[in-house]
Write a protein that holds these residues in place. Structure first.
Motif, PDB file in Angstrom:
ATOM      1  N   GLU A 106     -12.318  -6.476   3.984  1.00 57.91           N
ATOM      2  CA  GLU A 106     -10.998  -5.444   3.749  1.00 57.91           C
ATOM      3  C   GLU A 106     -10.186  -5.900   4.555  1.00 57.91           C
ATOM      4  OE1 GLU A 106     -12.889  -1.830   1.411  1.00 57.91           O
ATOM      5  OE2 GLU A 106     -12.735  -1.635   3.836  1.00 57.91           O
ATOM      6  N   LYS A 107      -8.970  -5.293   4.435  1.00 54.97           N
ATOM      7  CA  LYS A 107      -7.892  -5.258   5.552  1.00 54.97           C
ATOM      8  C   LYS A 107      -7.354  -3.966   5.398  1.00 54.97           C
ATOM      9  CE  LYS A 107      -4.485  -8.136   5.989  1.00 54.97           C
ATOM     10  NZ  LYS A 107      -3.039  -8.911   6.044  1.00 54.97           N
ATOM     11  N   VAL A 108      -7.294  -2.957   6.343  1.00 55.77           N
ATOM     12  CA  VAL A 108      -6.999  -1.748   6.599  1.00 55.77           C
ATOM     13  C   VAL A 108      -5.993  -1.542   7.563  1.00 55.77           C
ATOM     14  CG1 VAL A 108      -7.745   0.819   6.677  1.00 55.77           C
ATOM     15  CG2 VAL A 108      -9.074  -0.922   5.686  1.00 55.77           C
ATOM     16  N   SER A 109      -4.861  -0.580   7.109  1.00 56.62           N
ATOM     17  CA  SER A 109      -3.880  -0.468   8.090  1.00 56.62           C
ATOM     18  C   SER A 109      -3.769   0.961   8.244  1.00 56.62           C
ATOM     19  CB  SER A 109      -2.541  -1.118   7.638  1.00 56.62           C
ATOM     20  OG  SER A 109      -2.442  -2.713   7.896  1.00 56.62           O
ATOM     21  N   GLY A 110      -3.217   1.544   9.379  1.00 59.76           N
ATOM     22  CA  GLY A 110      -3.095   2.940   9.587  1.00 59.76           C
ATOM     23  C   GLY A 110      -3.080   3.393  10.969  1.00 59.76           C
TER      24      GLY A 110
END
Length: 329
Positions: free
Chosen positions: A15-19
């Motif tokens: 997964e790639k998660v941005s926040g």
């Protein structure tokens, strides 16, 4: 399945998660991307914007976060796009807006301290704690001119120093500086905690260009490939950085007008004048004279210079070894 957690964010294998991750004890939220590779491996922490007018490093972090995919990784990336967000949004150059502190002098920070202290503490306890390696992206601040070069940690156990120097040696810059500091700076402190760490300097004067960012991204990818975290081989480069040895950083003894005589990257001999500080009538208050043969790594490039702040930093010329000890910039 692997789960990588930073603050309130987490990413699973593939997964790639941005926040956003909140700075503990404040309302500040920091932009973060976590890329969890499809294959397990080491975790690399990448940060931009320790100094908020160092735009090449910030844009490099943003673009690297957008471009790299989980399928390309054997391991993980934690990318902190912009460490000093409030400084960026108020254009305070090196300083945190709320307290006027320079983040790269405050590590490891303090959970009960001022805003800068809390940012540093959050970076140490949420980001660095996950890292096996660290790449810190800098450039010359809004008033600094520099030649591209790379720092690696020097105050750490021998295996960490060796690993950090190996990372630094694949950066496409002319010069390498091994830091004599074990605290204060983000990468310095990480190194003292056992994390091989480097700091890349590319760009200056509050400007950025696509060309500089492309070179910055190539640097990051080369380090990741060298570490076997990113697919592919280390790419060809123009430079193989030369260890400049000792570094002298000179701070101004007066506030006034600064008149440098050299350009960043210039070679000079011991005894040459590197610049003058004058008062507002043109009278010389201070003369900066080279204490050894050297390479000018960076200098103030604005007319304004402030007592106690940086004036010039230069490294020992590899072709003219004359010892002189200094401190990290």
């Amino acid at each position: 399945m692997q789960i990588l957690k930073v603050g309130n964010m987490c990413a699973k294998t593939g997964e790639k998660v941005s926040g956003y991750v909140q700075v503990k004890g404040t309302d500040i939220e920091l932009a973060v991307t976590i890329i969890c590779g499809e294959k397990e491996g080491k975790t690399v922490f990448i940060s931009g914007g320790v100094h908020n007018a160092e735009y090449v490093g910030i844009e490099t972090a943003i673009e690297i976060a957008n471009e790299i995919l989980p399928s390309q990784l054997t391991g993980n990336l934690i990318i902190l796009h912009l460490m000093n967000r409030t400084g960026f949004e108020h254009r305070t150059m090196s300083m945190v807006y709320e307290d006027g502190k320079n983040l790269n002098r405050e590590f490891p920070g303090n959970a009960q301290g001022t805003t800068a202290d809390r940012i540093c503490h959050t970076v140490v306890t949420e980001f660095q704690k996950n890292a096996d390696y660290y790449i810190d992206l800098h450039c010359g601040d809004g008033y600094e001119e520099l030649t591209p070069y790379v720092y690696c940690v020097g105050v750490a156990v021998p295996e960490v120093v060796k690993a950090a120097k190996g990372m630094a040696e694949v950066i496409n810059v002319p010069y390498l500086v091994q830091s004599p500091c074990g605290s204060g700076g983000s990468y310095n402190y990480a190194g003292s905690c056992g994390i091989p760490s480097i700091l890349i300097e590319r760009g200056c004067m509050g400007r950025w260009s696509k060309e500089e960012v492309e070179l910055g991204k190539k640097d990051v990818r080369n380090v990741l490939r060298y570490l076997k975290v990113l697919q592919g081989e280390v790419s060809k480069r123009t430079y193989h950085p030369v260890d400049v040895g000792n570094v002298i950083c000179k701070n101004a003894e007066h506030t006034g007008c600064w008149y440098p005589t050299k350009k960043a990257g210039a070679n000079f001999r011991k005894g040459e004048i590197l610049g003058y500080i004058k008062d507002y009538f043109g009278n010389v208050l201070e003369t900066c004279t080279a204490e050894m043969d050297g390479i000018l790594l960076y200098q103030v490039a604005s007319l304004c210079i402030i007592k106690g702040d940086s004036m010039v930093a230069y490294g020992e010329n590899p072709n003219h070894k004359e010892g002189a000890k200094g401190t990290d910039g």
